[in-house]
Design a protein around this motif. Structure first.
Motif, PDB file in Angstrom:
ATOM      1  N   UNK A  67       0.799  -1.217   0.000  1.00 28.58           N
ATOM      2  CA  UNK A  67       0.000   0.000   0.000  1.00 28.58           C
ATOM      3  C   UNK A  67       0.833   1.269   0.000  1.00 28.58           C
ATOM      4  N   UNK A  68       0.136   2.373  -0.063  1.00 28.79           N
ATOM      5  CA  UNK A  68       0.752   3.709  -0.069  1.00 28.79           C
ATOM      6  C   UNK A  68       1.137   4.074   1.355  1.00 28.79           C
ATOM      7  N   UNK A  69       2.411   4.206   1.618  1.00 27.49           N
ATOM      8  CA  UNK A  69       2.894   4.478   2.977  1.00 27.49           C
ATOM      9  C   UNK A  69       3.583   5.838   3.032  1.00 27.49           C
ATOM     10  N   UNK A  70       3.831   6.265   4.260  1.00 30.45           N
ATOM     11  CA  UNK A  70       4.550   7.517   4.485  1.00 30.45           C
ATOM     12  C   UNK A  70       5.866   7.220   5.189  1.00 30.45           C
ATOM     13  N   UNK A  90      11.860   5.932   8.785  1.00 33.54           N
ATOM     14  CA  UNK A  90      10.881   5.106   9.500  1.00 33.54           C
ATOM     15  C   UNK A  90       9.633   4.974   8.643  1.00 33.54           C
ATOM     16  N   UNK A  91       9.148   3.751   8.514  1.00 30.05           N
ATOM     17  CA  UNK A  91       7.919   3.492   7.768  1.00 30.05           C
ATOM     18  C   UNK A  91       6.997   2.682   8.669  1.00 30.05           C
ATOM     19  N   UNK A  92       5.926   3.294   9.097  1.00 34.23           N
ATOM     20  CA  UNK A  92       4.963   2.619   9.967  1.00 34.23           C
ATOM     21  C   UNK A  92       3.988   1.780   9.147  1.00 34.23           C
ATOM     22  N   UNK A  93       3.428   0.774   9.827  1.00 33.09           N
ATOM     23  CA  UNK A  93       2.409  -0.054   9.199  1.00 33.09           C
ATOM     24  C   UNK A  93       2.961  -1.155   8.313  1.00 33.09           C
ATOM     25  N   UNK A  94       4.271  -1.407   8.401  1.00 31.19           N
ATOM     26  CA  UNK A  94       4.890  -2.424   7.536  1.00 31.19           C
ATOM     27  C   UNK A  94       5.704  -3.373   8.396  1.00 31.19           C
ATOM     28  N   UNK A 137      12.880  -2.948  -1.871  1.00 28.77           N
ATOM     29  CA  UNK A 137      13.175  -1.816  -2.749  1.00 28.77           C
ATOM     30  C   UNK A 137      12.148  -0.745  -2.469  1.00 28.77           C
ATOM     31  N   UNK A 138      12.632   0.491  -2.304  1.00 33.31           N
ATOM     32  CA  UNK A 138      11.747   1.604  -1.995  1.00 33.31           C
ATOM     33  C   UNK A 138      11.648   2.547  -3.181  1.00 33.31           C
ATOM     34  N   UNK A 139      10.443   3.024  -3.392  1.00 27.40           N
ATOM     35  CA  UNK A 139      10.179   4.010  -4.438  1.00 27.40           C
ATOM     36  C   UNK A 139       9.592   5.251  -3.781  1.00 27.40           C
ATOM     37  N   UNK A 140      10.229   6.416  -4.032  1.00 28.25           N
ATOM     38  CA  UNK A 140       9.743   7.696  -3.526  1.00 28.25           C
ATOM     39  C   UNK A 140       9.158   8.474  -4.708  1.00 28.25           C
ATOM     40  N   UNK A 141       7.860   8.360  -4.967  1.00 21.31           N
ATOM     41  CA  UNK A 141       7.277   8.926  -6.190  1.00 21.31           C
ATOM     42  C   UNK A 141       7.415  10.434  -6.320  1.00 21.31           C
ATOM     43  N   UNK A 142       7.513  11.141  -5.209  1.00 20.33           N
ATOM     44  CA  UNK A 142       7.551  12.610  -5.274  1.00 20.33           C
ATOM     45  C   UNK A 142       8.947  13.177  -5.069  1.00 20.33           C
ATOM     46  N   UNK A 190       5.863   6.749   0.093  1.00 20.76           N
ATOM     47  CA  UNK A 190       6.794   5.696  -0.319  1.00 20.76           C
ATOM     48  C   UNK A 190       6.011   4.448  -0.696  1.00 20.76           C
ATOM     49  N   UNK A 191       6.510   3.760  -1.704  1.00 22.02           N
ATOM     50  CA  UNK A 191       5.990   2.458  -2.107  1.00 22.02           C
ATOM     51  C   UNK A 191       7.061   1.414  -1.834  1.00 22.02           C
ATOM     52  N   UNK A 192       6.645   0.244  -1.371  1.00 19.02           N
ATOM     53  CA  UNK A 192       7.581  -0.790  -0.934  1.00 19.02           C
ATOM     54  C   UNK A 192       7.441  -2.012  -1.830  1.00 19.02           C
ATOM     55  N   UNK A 193       8.559  -2.459  -2.348  1.00 25.07           N
ATOM     56  CA  UNK A 193       8.604  -3.631  -3.221  1.00 25.07           C
ATOM     57  C   UNK A 193       9.443  -4.700  -2.542  1.00 25.07           C
TER      58      UNK A 193
END
Length: 759
Positions: A484-487, A504-508, A515-520, A619-622
């Motif tokens: 999912x879409x995380x912060x 830090x990425x909560x909820x994961x 692999x992390x993707x930062x779309x913005x 952030x998106x997490x792969x």
């Protein structure tokens, strides 16, 4: 009425023969597809195909053959012309009984499926008479003699000059025949004979061509299977009882597996070629050598030569063409294996105990052979058409143009994938790599399509490669959707002067490598970058503090944008505060410690500096992705971990799982205390059987460490030596361990694990 009944019977017979048949089989040539079956019948038509018939359009420009073998006569003309049908039937009856002796059913299948096309079977064009009918009529002509058509009549005036010389010749097993002998590319007006020499030349050409094409497929299949299955076979050795604890096996690895091919650099680049490069280990080099030998031997493997023949006029001409075709097929076999080794979700990673960094190294070498064979294919066939063919016509063909696209893309992939490009401009390498791969696949596909459509199975290799590449990306997209879409909350690591940042990425709750993707973050919003998970937590319960659960990791050494994941325990004195968990509430988090270098980490640091104390980004997490370290260590009695800097996070998860009754030792070299402070709780939470020695501000004495750990252990103790850190440190551990073993200075068997990720 009688004619209608005959046509109905013929249509029924054609339907029966065509039932369940697609072209001339399915698969590859020699592996499900036949080109000339039966060859004796194809040879007959090969001699006749260039002859003009009474129904051949005058000055016709349409090509009813192939791009390399054009035919001006349309298929319906071949299936209705009386002289052609009778000549074909007589030729088949003359030569087939002593050349393969195909059954009547096979001859009839050929008759209904190939007379119109001459190549790939197509049951759309039904002959106006059956094979038996045409043969009986031809023999009647032979017994009674034939009358030549009136070339002055209006119906055949356009074929004036089609008369053949009437002659009695000895051609059919020394029997006298009143029929004329056909000449290739000359008009065919009446039932005629085909000379033995013309037929034999055509037969030899077809047998030679199909046999060599079948070997193209066979050698390529062998090459692909060896490339893919060899890691599986070699990995099975780990299940041989007692093998890893055998000192002889350890010595073998220290001599022929672990060391670099030459020198002492494996992870650290050397300037052996323009742009630098990485030296494989000797074990990796043995795999690379085997694949290289297969590529060379299969390209130069024995070919079949039969002369005289209709396709090639000399051995040199045949070699140039056939070897060029062989190189092209071998190129796509390498390509398929290359895509498997590049896949992040490759099933081989889960079957074998080989690391992802090894897979990527083999991916590059298979890529080199893909490029080499592609270039050879293009160069050899270019030379062939310049010397023996119509180069101008080929140059204007769409298949040729798309072949150029694929070849140029392949060469460009090599140029833009040099180590210096990957290190200095990773994101440029990443985007160009994808674009050029797409161009190569599209170019290859259309190169085959415009030349063969789907007739001979060459497109299968493209479909397999596209399927592997597409499947990997679909799975990766699915992983992002799953998480999912995380912060992400980005902060500076206290006391590091901006050298380290924390994400830090909560909820994961995740394991292994992500692999992390930062779309913005930047314009290239689609890019993902590797980060390894040191620990993560997900707790259920009532009013309790979350604690860390260690996980496995990997490390990126080539990009020099190392990013390690660790959970910061809630009781640490930093920006993380204590968390209480209510009954049935789930709290999960991964935290990443990053050493800022170039690329994405420098952008994160710059944005953080602008934002102030804290930066929040979507952030998106792969992932997660597989790591084989824990499974390799599971058989060890003790473990020795040597870490440098942020590489500590690459060994912590394995040490957390490595508790009593087994023991271990961690040697950690760091430049300052910032990492030590932030990871103090993680170090303290290690099992009591793990001893930790930290060196601040000075290099680890690797030689003393390796000598002490491997020389002081009992001979029945299997030691796992794990190194994670800078390339120089990893290479030094490798060199010291192998040198001591070769000199007989060690007493205990060991396995060496270099925990690294590299492009």
């Amino acid at each position: 009425m009688m004619m209608l009944e005959k046509f109905t019977v013929r249509a029924l017979v054609a339907t029966i023969f065509s039932y369940g048949v697609v072209a001339d089989g399915n698969g590859l040539i020699g592996w499900g597809i036949t080109m000339y079956d039966p060859p004796c019948a194809f040879a007959c038509r090969g001699v006749i195909s260039k002859c003009t018939l009474l129904c051949t359009p005058k000055n016709g420009i349409a090509n009813h053959g192939t791009s390399h073998h054009p035919v001006s006569t349309p298929p319906e003309c071949f299936t209705t012309d009386v002289a052609f049908l009778r000549t074909m039937a007589l030729c088949i009856d003359t030569y087939c009984p002593t050349n393969g002796a195909p059954s009547l059913s096979k001859i009839e299948d050929y008759w209904y499926g190939h007379l119109g096309t001459g190549t790939v079977g197509n049951y759309k064009w039904i002959p106006s008479v059956s094979y038996i009918e045409a043969l009986l009529a031809a023999k009647e002509d032979e017994r009674n003699g034939i009358e030549f058509p009136n070339t002055t009549s209006p119906s055949v005036d356009e074929h004036a000059g089609h008369n053949m010389l009437r002659a009695r010749v000895l051609r059919r097993y020394e029997d006298s025949s009143t029929l004329p002998i056909i000449k290739s590319k000359q008009p065919l007006n009446v039932t005629s004979m085909i000379s033995a020499s013309d037929w034999k030349s055509q037969y030899n050409g077809m047998i030679t061509f199909e046999t060599n094409e079948g070997w193209h497929s066979t050698y390529t299949i062998i090459l692909t299977l060896v490339a893919l299955l060899l890691p599986v076979v070699l990995s099975l050795l780990r299940f041989v009882p007692g093998l890893t604890r055998n000192k002889g096996w350890t010595y073998f690895n220290s001599v022929l597996n672990y060391p670099a091919v030459w020198g002492s650099n494996h992870r650290e680049p050397v300037a052996m070629i323009a742009g630098g490069g990485l030296i494989p280990t000797r074990g990796q080099a043995m795999y690379i050598t085997l694949i290289s030998i297969l590529n060379i031997v299969f390209l130069a493997a024995p070919y079949i030569y039969l002369y005289p023949q209709s396709i090639f006029g000399s051995r040199d001409e045949q070699n140039m063409s056939v070897m060029g075709c062989r190189a092209g097929v071998l190129a796509v076999g390498n390509m398929v294996a290359m895509f498997v080794f590049s896949s992040r979700n490759s099933v081989l990673l889960y079957i074998t105990d080989w690391s992802h960094s090894t897979f990527l190294l083999l991916h590059r070498w298979l890529g080199y052979w893909t490029i080499i064979q592609t270039v050879l294919h293009s160069v050899l066939l270019l030379a062939y058409y310049v010397k023996y063919g119509d180069y101008a016509a080929e140059l204007a063909s769409l298949y040729w143009i798309w072949g150029i696209v694929a070849t140029v893309a392949a060469v460009a992939i090599w140029v833009f994938s040099l180590l210096i490009v990957r290190q200095k401009a990773y994101e440029f390498f990443y985007i160009t790599h994808i674009i050029l791969i797409v161009l190569f696949l599209v170019g290859y596909y259309y190169h085959i399509w415009y030349l063969y459509t789907y007739n001979w199975g060459y497109e299968i290799w493209a479909f397999i490669a596209i399927g592997i590449w597409g499947k990997d990306r679909i799975l990766r997209a699915g992983q992002m959707i799953y998480h999912g879409w995380r912060t992400a909350r980005i902060t500076n690591v206290e006391g590091s002067n901006g050298e380290y940042i924390r994400i830090d990425i909560d909820g994961v709750h995740s394991e292994g490598v992500v692999y992390l993707c930062f779309p913005t973050l930047a314009f290239n919003f689609w890019q993902t970058h590797p980060f390894s998970i040191t620990s993560s937590f997900a707790r259920h319960g009532s009013t309790q503090e979350a604690t860390a659960l260690p996980k496995s990791t990997s490390k990126d050494s080539e990009k020099q944008a190392e990013a390690e994941i660790t959970v910061i325990s809630p009781n640490q004195s930093d920006t993380a505060s204590k968390s209480s968990i209510s009954l049935h509430e789930v709290v999960s988090r991964i935290s990443i410690i990053v050493r800022t270098r170039s690329g994405i980490t420098s952008r994160l640091a710059a944005r953080l500096a602008t934002a102030g104390a804290e930066l929040r980004l979507p952030v998106l997490i792969e992932g997660p992705f597989h790591s084989s370290v824990s499974s390799q260590l599971s058989q060890c009695n003790t473990v020795v971990c040597i870490a440098g800097g942020v590489g500590i996070t690459g060994v912590l998860p394995h040490l957390h799982h490595f508790g009593a009754p087994r023991n271990g030792r961690l040697y950690w070299g760091i430049r300052d205390t910032s990492l030590k402070n932030i990871l103090a709780t993680e170090i303290a939470d290690l099992p009591p059987s793990i001893q930790v020695e930290t060196s601040v501000g000075k290099r680890l004495d690797v030689e003393s460490i390796i000598r002490e750990e491997l020389a002081s252990r009992a001979s029945d103790t299997l030691v796992g030596v794990v190194v994670c850190g800078p390339a120089g440190l990893a290479d030094e551990v490798r060199r010291q361990a192998t040198d001591l073993t070769r000199r007989g200075a060690t007493t205990a068997p060991y396995i060496l694990i270099d925990e690294a990720f590299s492009w």
